[in-house]
Design an enzyme around this catalytic site. Structure first.
Site, PDB file in Angstrom:
ATOM      1  CD  GLU A   1      -2.840  -1.218   2.418  1.00  0.00           C
ATOM      2  OE1 GLU A   1      -2.728  -0.363   3.307  1.00  0.00           O
ATOM      3  OE2 GLU A   1      -3.714  -2.106   2.447  1.00  0.00           O
TER       4      GLU A   1
ATOM      5  CD  GLU B   1      -4.600  -8.083   1.662  1.00  0.00           C
ATOM      6  OE1 GLU B   1      -5.463  -7.350   2.154  1.00  0.00           O
ATOM      7  OE2 GLU B   1      -3.380  -7.862   1.746  1.00  0.00           O
TER       8      GLU B   1
HETATM    9  C1  XIL Z   1      -6.234  -6.655   8.176  1.00  0.00           C
HETATM   10  C2  XIL Z   1      -6.456  -7.837   9.095  1.00  0.00           C
HETATM   11  O1  XIL Z   1      -7.239  -8.804   8.436  1.00  0.00           O
HETATM   12  C3  XIL Z   1      -7.158  -7.366  10.343  1.00  0.00           C
HETATM   13  O2  XIL Z   1      -7.282  -8.423  11.272  1.00  0.00           O
HETATM   14  C4  XIL Z   1      -6.350  -6.222  10.985  1.00  0.00           C
HETATM   15  O3  XIL Z   1      -7.060  -5.724  12.092  1.00  0.00           O
HETATM   16  C5  XIL Z   1      -6.116  -5.120   9.982  1.00  0.00           C
HETATM   17  O4  XIL Z   1      -5.485  -5.654   8.833  1.00  0.00           O
HETATM   18  N1  XIL Z   1      -4.883  -4.806   3.630  1.00  0.00           N
HETATM   19  C6  XIL Z   1      -3.889  -5.625   4.056  1.00  0.00           C
HETATM   20  C7  XIL Z   1      -4.137  -6.546   5.184  1.00  0.00           C
HETATM   21  O5  XIL Z   1      -2.839  -5.691   3.409  1.00  0.00           O
HETATM   22  O6  XIL Z   1      -2.965  -6.790   5.920  1.00  0.00           O
HETATM   23  C8  XIL Z   1      -5.220  -6.052   6.082  1.00  0.00           C
HETATM   24  O7  XIL Z   1      -5.497  -7.076   7.051  1.00  0.00           O
HETATM   25  C9  XIL Z   1      -6.457  -5.723   5.275  1.00  0.00           C
HETATM   26  C10 XIL Z   1      -6.159  -4.622   4.285  1.00  0.00           C
END
Ligand code: XIL
Length: 552
Positions: A363, A467
């Site tokens: 990001e 994701e």
């Molecule tokens: C999220 C997790 O799933 C949560 O448990 C945590 O509280 C916040 O992060 N982008 C990403 C992930 O790259 O690492 C994030 O994961 C979601 C957004």
């Protein structure tokens, strides 16, 4: 026991209402009498239907009390005079030091109900939100309920509804806003819509038998790896582990491998000289999940080395002292290099061959355009991304693939910014892949997504969907609608893959809805009790249809 809990809750509520003696303040208006709820609880076990007119209600006009509001985080709540408020009194929420600070209202009595929430607010902030927080097991779920566009000079109202799951606990409805401004609230109400159901305790989940589900990893074995994001806690639940093992052949530690999970502040501060250029790290938090991956024969996507979030701010400061100055570029380059070295070499030495790729930088593109002005950027400068990849290449074992990972990476403008960021890294030969996070919803155009994906692949990068979750809309047929979307999404990925696009892995961001970071949006393949959703069936159908089409 249940009967007792029911009485206590209602008696507390009645007590609070009684203390007030004014018409509407507090979790007042709890007009149901304890006896009738007790009787219903006894009849129906845990669940008692109480007619809407008997149901509890938070209904506060703040004329003489704070209505049960409690400061959230550093925020302080107080009743104040306010000539703009309807009765000259309002709840003032002040002292906020983070956007999530605000006013909490206990909403435990609404477990299992659809709630209707409304409130009237003013603020120097441009918008005020009402959100909900609750736990399902160890997962904390947050969701927006309603909001109002606000100004300083007059009150505006917001109203919305939310379905609170039967297995939720520690339920709070709260007022917040994105900035640190004070918030004034003239009135606030929460009530059950329709028939009120009383659940004194969260309902225990009884998992369904999942052993006859078709296996995604088998079905997709000729096309992509199918991955799952895990948490350390889910490793303790046998039913979760069995399903994960049967369905997936790739795993991403959803939190444990992030800098926040590895950096050890106490150890670092215990010997500043030793750790000045090389913050101390510990790996006890990742072992349970990595052992599980080994046991299941999965590969692991390492997530993530360099990120602005879930990274403690102390590592960016000289002497690790957040009240002092930021560290300079030279020092931060050393810390960056040493951190990356420590993590990738630990993984290689302790779990050789397990981590097949790393999300080296997560990001880095800013929603406002260009590169995000994170603390990495502020201390090192624009080339921190390039340097991170250089170090990752230097220390990662041969064959480990290096990825850039981002959200909304299918959007035209964001894609352009991402390509600007990674172009010099491609030229250095230090990047192998693009991770498209894919936190999407059923309105996102699949063709548009695929066009963007193919553009990354055209740069010579291996593409992973890293994701995936598809937030569902609050409409009657949302489950079917979400299922169709998953099917279309996977069908188009398969078509692109079979046309030669280098897509190697698709990871869903969590096992079932209650483990999702967006639990309230129900974005995953399995229900809380592990029943297969139309979303799962859609993913299965996509590959089955593709195979039939190709063989005929
Ligand atoms: C999220 C997790 O799933 C949560 O448990 C945590 O509280 C916040 O992060 N982008 C990403 C992930 O790259 O690492 C994030 O994961 C979601 C957004």
């Amino acid at each position: 026991m249940r009967k007792k809990t029911a009485s206590i809750l209602l008696l507390c509520a009645l007590f609070l209402a009684g203390c007030n003696n004014t018409k509407k303040d507090n979790i007042s208006e709890i007009t149901s009498d304890a006896a009738s709820v007790d009787a219903a609880a006894e009849n129906g076990g845990n669940e008692a239907a109480v007619s809407a007119s008997d149901a509890p209600e938070i209904n506060a006009d703040f004329s003489s009390s704070d209505g049960g509001a409690v400061g959230r985080g550093d925020a302080v709540v107080s009743v104040c005079d306010d000539e703009l408020a309807s009765d000259g009194k309002a709840l003032l929420i002040s002292g906020r030091t983070a956007s999530w600070n605000g006013a909490n209202f206990d909403a435990e009595v609404f477990r299992g109900n659809t709630i209707e929430v409304s409130g009237s607010f003013r603020s120097t902030a441009s918008a005020v939100k009402v959100s909900i927080q609750y736990n399902v097991g160890s997962n904390v779920c947050y969701a927006g309920v309603c909001g109002a566009l606000t100004s300083e000079s007059k009150y505006s109202s917001g109203k919305g509804s939310f379905v609170i799951p039967d297995n939720a606990e520690q339920i709070l409805v709260y007022i917040e806003c994105d900035t640190l401004d004070d918030i004034y609230c003239d009135s606030f109400s929460v009530k059950a819509s329709g028939e009120y159901k009383y659940l004194p305790e969260p309902q225990q989940l009884v998992f369904v038998d999942t052993s006859d589900y078709p296996s995604l990893k088998e079905l997709y074995k000729d096309d992509f790896r199918i991955g799952i994001a895990t948490t350390s806690d889910m490793m303790d639940v046998e039913d979760y582990c069995e399903l994960a093992k049967s369905q997936f052949n790739s795993m991403t530690l959803g939190n444990s491998f992030k800098p926040e999970g590895l950096l050890d502040r106490d150890a670092t501060l215990s010997d500043l000289n030793k750790y000045m250029e090389c913050p101390a790290v510990r790996f006890d938090g990742v072992k349970k999940e990595l052992d599980f991956a080994v046991e299941c024969g999965m590969t692991v996507r390492g997530h993530t080395l360099v990120w602005h979030s879930q990274t403690p701010s102390w590592i960016f400061y000289k002497d690790y002292d957040t009240s002092g100055e930021l560290a300079d570029r030279e020092l931060m380059l050393k810390r960056l290099e040493n951190y990356i070295k420590a993590v990738v070499t630990w993984a290689d030495e302790n779990y050789p061959g397990l981590v097949s790729c790393w999300d080296v930088v997560n990001e880095a593109a800013d929603d406002a355009g260009g590169i995000r002005k994170s603390l990495w950027y502020q201390t090192i400068g624009e080339d921190y991304v390039q340097r991170a990849f250089e170090y990752a290449r230097k220390y990662a074992p041969e064959g480990t693939k290096l990825f850039y990972n981002d959200y909304n990476s299918y959007q035209f403008k964001k894609q352009k910014d991402i390509i600007d960021i990674i172009t010099p890294i491609i030229a250095d030969g230090n990047i192998d892949g693009m991770g498209m996070q894919s936190h999407i919803n059923t309105d996102i155009s699949v063709p548009l997504f695929i066009t963007a994906l193919e553009k990354y692949a055209d740069l010579g990068l291996e593409v992973h969907i890293t994701e995936l979750d598809v937030s569902a809309k609050n409409i009657d047929s949302w489950r079917e609608n979400q299922g169709k979307y998953y099917q279309k999404f996977m069908t188009e990925l398969l078509k692109s893959k079979r046309n030669g696009t280098n897509i190697a892995s698709v990871t869903v961001w969590g096992l079932n809805d209650c483990l999702s970071w967006k639990a309230a949006e129900l974005p995953l393949l399995f229900d809380d009790d592990l029943s297969r959703k139309p979303a799962f069936d859609g993913v299965v159908q996509a590959i089955e249809d593709m195979n039939v089409a190709e063989s005929s």
